[in-house]
Design a protein around this motif. Structure first.
Motif, PDB file in Angstrom:
ATOM      1  N   SER A 129       0.840  -1.199   0.000  1.00  0.00           N
ATOM      2  CA  SER A 129       0.000   0.000   0.000  1.00  0.00           C
ATOM      3  C   SER A 129       0.876   1.250   0.000  1.00  0.00           C
ATOM      4  N   LYS A 130       0.471   2.227  -0.807  1.00  0.00           N
ATOM      5  CA  LYS A 130       1.194   3.502  -0.835  1.00  0.00           C
ATOM      6  C   LYS A 130       0.660   4.464   0.226  1.00  0.00           C
ATOM      7  N   ALA A 131      -0.504   4.148   0.771  1.00  0.00           N
ATOM      8  CA  ALA A 131      -1.144   5.054   1.733  1.00  0.00           C
ATOM      9  C   ALA A 131      -0.428   5.017   3.078  1.00  0.00           C
ATOM     10  N   ARG A 132      -0.078   6.173   3.584  1.00  0.00           N
ATOM     11  CA  ARG A 132       0.537   6.259   4.917  1.00  0.00           C
ATOM     12  C   ARG A 132      -0.536   6.211   6.003  1.00  0.00           C
ATOM     13  N   LEU A 133      -1.707   6.730   5.691  1.00  0.00           N
ATOM     14  CA  LEU A 133      -2.813   6.774   6.641  1.00  0.00           C
ATOM     15  C   LEU A 133      -3.851   5.728   6.265  1.00  0.00           C
ATOM     16  N   GLN A 134      -4.717   5.408   7.195  1.00  0.00           N
ATOM     17  CA  GLN A 134      -5.811   4.489   6.916  1.00  0.00           C
ATOM     18  C   GLN A 134      -7.123   5.265   6.881  1.00  0.00           C
ATOM     19  N   GLY A 135      -8.036   4.846   6.004  1.00  0.00           N
ATOM     20  CA  GLY A 135      -9.339   5.482   5.916  1.00  0.00           C
ATOM     21  C   GLY A 135     -10.454   4.535   6.310  1.00  0.00           C
ATOM     22  N   LEU A 136     -11.533   5.090   6.814  1.00  0.00           N
ATOM     23  CA  LEU A 136     -12.706   4.306   7.212  1.00  0.00           C
ATOM     24  C   LEU A 136     -13.959   5.092   6.859  1.00  0.00           C
ATOM     25  N   GLY A 153     -18.603  15.144  17.344  1.00  0.00           N
ATOM     26  CA  GLY A 153     -17.996  15.228  18.678  1.00  0.00           C
ATOM     27  C   GLY A 153     -18.198  13.960  19.468  1.00  0.00           C
ATOM     28  N   GLU A 154     -19.407  13.408  19.404  1.00  0.00           N
ATOM     29  CA  GLU A 154     -19.700  12.190  20.137  1.00  0.00           C
ATOM     30  C   GLU A 154     -18.868  11.028  19.610  1.00  0.00           C
ATOM     31  N   MET A 155     -18.753  10.937  18.283  1.00  0.00           N
ATOM     32  CA  MET A 155     -17.960   9.864  17.680  1.00  0.00           C
ATOM     33  C   MET A 155     -16.500   9.987  18.107  1.00  0.00           C
ATOM     34  N   PHE A 156     -15.974  11.213  18.085  1.00  0.00           N
ATOM     35  CA  PHE A 156     -14.575  11.427  18.436  1.00  0.00           C
ATOM     36  C   PHE A 156     -14.309  11.072  19.893  1.00  0.00           C
ATOM     37  N   THR A 157     -15.172  11.558  20.765  1.00  0.00           N
ATOM     38  CA  THR A 157     -14.989  11.318  22.199  1.00  0.00           C
ATOM     39  C   THR A 157     -14.915   9.833  22.508  1.00  0.00           C
ATOM     40  N   GLN A 158     -15.716   9.041  21.797  1.00  0.00           N
ATOM     41  CA  GLN A 158     -15.808   7.616  22.097  1.00  0.00           C
ATOM     42  C   GLN A 158     -14.630   6.816  21.539  1.00  0.00           C
ATOM     43  N   ILE A 159     -14.027   7.270  20.440  1.00  0.00           N
ATOM     44  CA  ILE A 159     -12.989   6.434  19.811  1.00  0.00           C
ATOM     45  C   ILE A 159     -11.578   6.993  19.946  1.00  0.00           C
ATOM     46  N   LYS A 160     -11.410   8.214  20.425  1.00  0.00           N
ATOM     47  CA  LYS A 160     -10.094   8.846  20.389  1.00  0.00           C
ATOM     48  C   LYS A 160      -9.046   8.073  21.171  1.00  0.00           C
ATOM     49  N   ASN A 161      -9.451   7.429  22.260  1.00  0.00           N
ATOM     50  CA  ASN A 161      -8.465   6.726  23.089  1.00  0.00           C
ATOM     51  C   ASN A 161      -8.062   5.368  22.517  1.00  0.00           C
ATOM     52  N   SER A 162      -8.751   4.951  21.449  1.00  0.00           N
ATOM     53  CA  SER A 162      -8.344   3.715  20.779  1.00  0.00           C
ATOM     54  C   SER A 162      -7.287   3.976  19.717  1.00  0.00           C
ATOM     55  N   LEU A 163      -7.100   5.251  19.376  1.00  0.00           N
ATOM     56  CA  LEU A 163      -6.167   5.614  18.309  1.00  0.00           C
ATOM     57  C   LEU A 163      -4.763   5.843  18.844  1.00  0.00           C
ATOM     58  N   LYS A 172     -13.253  -1.920  16.780  1.00  0.00           N
ATOM     59  CA  LYS A 172     -12.784  -3.245  16.369  1.00  0.00           C
ATOM     60  C   LYS A 172     -11.842  -3.127  15.172  1.00  0.00           C
ATOM     61  N   PHE A 173     -12.185  -2.253  14.241  1.00  0.00           N
ATOM     62  CA  PHE A 173     -11.326  -2.038  13.079  1.00  0.00           C
ATOM     63  C   PHE A 173     -10.014  -1.377  13.495  1.00  0.00           C
ATOM     64  N   ILE A 174     -10.106  -0.360  14.348  1.00  0.00           N
ATOM     65  CA  ILE A 174      -8.914   0.384  14.775  1.00  0.00           C
ATOM     66  C   ILE A 174      -7.927  -0.529  15.497  1.00  0.00           C
ATOM     67  N   GLU A 175      -8.452  -1.473  16.269  1.00  0.00           N
ATOM     68  CA  GLU A 175      -7.577  -2.385  17.015  1.00  0.00           C
ATOM     69  C   GLU A 175      -6.727  -3.252  16.087  1.00  0.00           C
ATOM     70  N   GLN A 176      -7.202  -3.488  14.858  1.00  0.00           N
ATOM     71  CA  GLN A 176      -6.499  -4.402  13.947  1.00  0.00           C
ATOM     72  C   GLN A 176      -5.577  -3.683  12.970  1.00  0.00           C
ATOM     73  N   PHE A 209      -5.718  -0.373  -0.865  1.00  0.00           N
ATOM     74  CA  PHE A 209      -6.650  -0.514   0.247  1.00  0.00           C
ATOM     75  C   PHE A 209      -6.590   0.755   1.089  1.00  0.00           C
ATOM     76  N   VAL A 210      -7.387   1.749   0.694  1.00  0.00           N
ATOM     77  CA  VAL A 210      -7.387   3.022   1.407  1.00  0.00           C
ATOM     78  C   VAL A 210      -8.578   3.160   2.353  1.00  0.00           C
ATOM     79  N   PHE A 211      -9.670   2.448   2.064  1.00  0.00           N
ATOM     80  CA  PHE A 211     -10.859   2.557   2.916  1.00  0.00           C
ATOM     81  C   PHE A 211     -11.402   1.188   3.302  1.00  0.00           C
ATOM     82  N   GLU A 212     -11.743   1.026   4.563  1.00  0.00           N
ATOM     83  CA  GLU A 212     -12.605  -0.059   5.006  1.00  0.00           C
ATOM     84  C   GLU A 212     -13.969   0.554   5.261  1.00  0.00           C
TER      85      GLU A 212
END
Length: 872
Positions: A519-526, A592-602, A571-575, A549-552
């Motif tokens: 993959s040439k992508a440095r970042l992952q997309g979802l 904001g709600e989405m960010f608050t809930q997942i930020k600590n998994s990143l 679950k995706f971020i963990e893998q 593979f840039v987006f799941e």
């Protein structure tokens, strides 16, 4: 006597082969007898089934009557039992070992539901005994279905053991039983759970010593040398006496048809249709939907019911197509109540089955060198696991994978007349090709065929004893997170194949993908959207066009809860490796709600873009595939789209780790200093917060807004999405990983190891000594250890090492603090429970000598802290 057609064919074959040692073709035989080739083929196949003649695996096939002809294969008796070299390999080996054990073999019990092949397996065991000369030629194989006598155990006993005249009413003469008939051979008792306990007891002596008595016989015992095979549809421990069960050391389980690996299900279907094609002398075409229906249905009668359905479908097709060259099998050939069910399409090609009887395919004929290379791959992985992995080693392993791929391609050449092989390869490729394409991976058919043969190899090889690569597996996942993620998806897609050796196959698939794609992508997309397949459709289009593979995708039904969505995103971020950042595209909802809930998994930065469309996704996907940095994508997204874009920094000045100890700010500050000294303070702040303050639920969410991790010496009784690490769990793998994620990108690997050593020293007697300024450490530690022991004695407790150290540290520093500063917070006694009041009274008693010795006063607040530490 008139000569039969089979005899005429055999005689002609015997005559012709005298001048042609390599065998005779069906066409040559037909010309000699002036009959049609199809007729010659028909009778040759009948003789082959009767094992009177032999067939070469050549094209065209050649036939011979000579059993010692070198072209004849000496096949394993069990080769006709589908699965004998794959899922049932160990079971077949058990049967062989048991039946060969001197002097009369070991009794075997075969478990499984009706129709799984128990009786057939028993007959093969008998055939094996004859072939290996374990019993004499012509030795009997006696079968008794105990269910036929379930309501008359006395009659069953008489049938088994025989009886003497006058043993019971109607016994007018002596009669031998089945045991006598089975002497020197095999006795197979089917449905043995219908054997009464009394009759089970009567078999004990015969199984143990080979002796028995007929009913009513008071004379000398009789002898019989018998090998026993039992079968039952029930659980052994529920239907058999313990004493009877202990005399049957070998238990074999035959799975239901739908539990078999996919390849074996196809083999069974192919086998039964092949038998019908040979019998009817008609080629058969099985429609893909019919094959799919038979492969994935759960039949009550298992393989027996499958065989009947296949016969019925052929009968229905014969009625419609008997004048045509071949029979067509589609769903309409099955009973209405069966064919109404429709499975998800997995197999796209129909299968052509010839009426010529061909030998079954065996993996033994392919991959002799590839198998050695695959074996050495695991040896390399196990070796490097002990010596350490690095980039050069990974390059070496990928090189070996490429060598394996090349070797397999040169060794495996599918032939056009291998109907079953072609069907399985096509089915396998169609199953994995689309998931790969939807993630931007475009492999050639040749590459995908290699994956099939590797899968097939693992079905034949038993790797259960190889447990030396599990740590290496974790390292490989960490270094090839994208490739491993895709490998897992492929294996999940192949779930209906009932894969064995899954971890090995996953590792191979991971390296295979890594060797063929980068993959040439440095970042992952979802992409996360509402609807059944909206996100999947967008992501697959973008991945395919970008060839990367840039987006799941995560599709969420309208009525799904936000918690379930967040669970799927986490679950995706963990893998996936998110250290370089994650781009999240959503269609609606609270960013904001989405960010608050997942930020600590990143582990890296997060960019969320709202109101996603295919155009926006393609633009972002192109940027990702071109390797743009997070900052560049974030800036262009904020400026370029009318839709809402919100940028969250995962690593910013606001990011912090909180240290909080029930022991007070003294220990918190010490812990903070230890961590602060090892991390990059430009990227992460380390803050000590009073334990009581964190317990104030109305303020805690605002307090933890930018917090990555809370480190505490005691259980924290608050509700928060911020990860909490109790120090005592730090030395577990999970605790260490939690700390590593909390300190991500602010500490190097070497500094992280030094930090762990610092923390070990801190929470030790040596650490306590280092942190006392005025008091003599050896005297103080002896005093507080006596206090700790007093608490243990009173409450009948035995503190774990970490808790004991934590108490000793807290009390040592408390004593020094009270000597230098005796001011404390007063907590009213009426806030205490009855249990805590009892603790206060106990503490006054056991601390009394120390209070006089050090001239200090123990406040209610200090006692309250001790209570929380001791009783937590």
């Amino acid at each position: 006597m008139k000569q039969t057609a089979e005899e005429r064919i055999y005689e002609a074959l015997y005559t012709l082969e005298k001048n042609k040692k390599e065998g005779i073709t069906a066409n040559e035989l037909a010309n000699y007898l002036t009959i049609k080739r199809n007729s010659a083929s028909h009778y040759l196949n009948i003789l082959l089934e009767q094992r009177k003649i032999y067939r070469t695996n050549t094209k065209p096939a050649r036939w011979t009557t000579k059993t010692l002809n070198p072209i004849v294969k000496n096949e394993d008796v069990f080769s006709s039992f589908v699965g004998f070299k794959t899922s049932l390999k160990s079971s077949i080996q058990q049967c062989k070992a048991a039946i060969e054990y001197p002097p009369r073999g070991l009794p075997i019990i075969v478990n499984g539901r009706s129709g799984v092949g128990k009786s057939f397996l028993a007959s093969l065991i008998h055939e094996y005994c004859l072939k290996e000369k374990l019993i004499n030629e012509g030795a009997p194989f006696i079968v008794l279905n105990c269910a036929d006598y379930a309501n008359n155990p006395e009659l069953l006993s008489a049938t088994l053991f025989g009886y003497k005249k006058g043993a019971f009413t109607g016994a007018d003469e002596d009669r031998t039983g089945l045991i006598d008939e089975a002497d020197t051979g095999i006795l197979f008792l089917d449905e043995v759970h219908r054997l009464s306990f009394e009759n089970q007891e009567k078999l004990f002596l015969l199984m143990d010593q080979g002796i028995y008595r007929p009913l009513g016989d008071k004379g000398q015992v009789r002898h019989a040398s018998i090998r026993f095979i039992f079968a039952t549809t029930e659980k052994n421990d529920q239907v058999l006496l313990d004493t009877f069960r202990r005399r049957i050391p070998v238990s074999i389980y035959l799975p239901d048809f739908h539990e078999r690996p996919f390849e074996e299900r196809i083999q069974l279907i192919h086998l039964f249709y092949k038998q019908e094609a040979v019998s009817l002398q008609k080629n058969i075409t099985i429609d893909s939907e019919a094959l799919e229906y038979l492969s994935f249905s759960k039949f009550e009668g298992n393989i027996g019911r499958l065989k009947n359905l296949i016969k019925l479908s052929c009968a229905n097709s014969w009625l419609k197509n008997k004048e045509k060259e071949k029979l067509i099998i589609d769903l309409s050939m099955f009973p209405d109540n069966y064919s109404e069910s429709k499975n998800e399409k997995m197999i796209y090609d129909s299968v052509e089955i010839s009426c010529e009887l061909t030998e079954s395919f065996s993996l033994n004929s392919v991959m002799p060198y590839s198998r050695e290379l695959i074996e050495s791959l695991w040896e390399d992985i196990a070796f490097f696991e002990s010596s350490g992995f690095n980039k050069n080693i990974f390059d070496l392993l990928k090189t070996k994978i490429n060598k394996i791929i090349k070797q397999i391609s040169s060794e495996v050449k599918m032939t056009s007349d291998d109907e079953m092989g072609n069907s399985l390869v096509n089915s396998f490729i169609s199953t994995i090709e689309k998931p790969l394409q939807d993630r931007g991976l475009l492999f050639s058919r040749k590459d995908l065929e290699v994956l099939y043969w590797v899968y097939k190899y693992f079905q034949f090889i038993d790797y259960r004893q190889k447990n030396t690569i599990h740590s290496a597996y974790q390292i490989i996942k960490g270094n090839f997170s994208k490739e491993n993620y895709i490998a897992k998806k492929l294996i999940k897609q192949l779930a209906h194949y009932n894969i064995s050796n899954e971890i090995f196959l996953e590792i191979f698939f991971t390296f295979f993908i890594a060797s063929r794609w980068k993959s040439k992508a440095r970042l992952q997309g979802l992409i996360v959207t509402h609807g059944d397949s909206t996100a999947y459709s967008i992501s697959s289009v973008v991945n395919y066009l970008c060839k990367d593979f840039v987006f799941e995708s995560v599709d969420m039904p309208i009525d799904v809860s936000i918690n379930e969505i967040i669970h799927n995103v986490r679950k995706f971020i963990e893998q996936i490796d998110t250290r370089e950042g994650l781009v999240l595209l959503v269609d609606m909802g609270s960013l904001g709600e989405m960010f608050t809930q997942i930020k600590n998994s990143l582990e890296g930065e997060l960019l969320i873009i709202n109101n996603v469309t295919t155009m926006i996704a393609l633009d972002i996907g192109t940027k990702l595939s071109n390797g743009l940095s997070f900052d560049k994508i974030a800036l262009e997204s904020a400026e370029g789209y009318v839709s809402e874009a919100k940028y969250y920094e995962g690593i910013s000045k606001g990011d912090n780790v909180i240290v909080s100890c029930i022991s007070g700010l003294g220990i918190s500050e010490k812990l903070k200093d230890i961590i602060h000294a090892r991390v990059d303070n430009q990227k992460l702040a380390v803050v000590s917060v009073d334990y009581e303050k964190l317990q104030e639920n109305d303020k805690v969410q605002e307090l933890l807004k930018d917090t990555r991790l809370i480190i505490t010496t005691s259980n924290l009784m608050i509700k928060t999405d911020t990860p909490v690490l109790e120090i005592e769990k730090l030395w577990s793998p999970q605790g260490e990983e939690l700390l590593r994620k909390g300190l991500r990108d602010s500490i190097s690997t070497s500094e992280f190891e030094l930090l762990k050593q610092d923390l070990v020293r801190f929470f030790s007697m040596e650490g306590i000594s280092d942190r006392l300024t005025f008091l003599n450490p050896s005297i103080v530690i002896a005093d507080v250890e006596l206090i700790v022991s007093s608490y243990e004695d009173y409450y009948n407790m035995n503190f774990e090492l970490f808790k004991r150290l934590n108490l000793c540290m807290h009390m040592s520093m408390m004593l020094e603090r009270l000597i230098t500063d005796n001011s404390s917070i007063k907590v009213p006694k009426n806030e205490y429970s009855e249990q805590e009041l009892e603790f206060h009274r106990l503490t006054e008693t056991i601390f009394d000598p120390l209070m006089h010795k050090y001239n200090i006063e123990l406040s209610d607040y200090e006692t309250h802290l001790l209570y929380q530490l001791v009783m937590s």
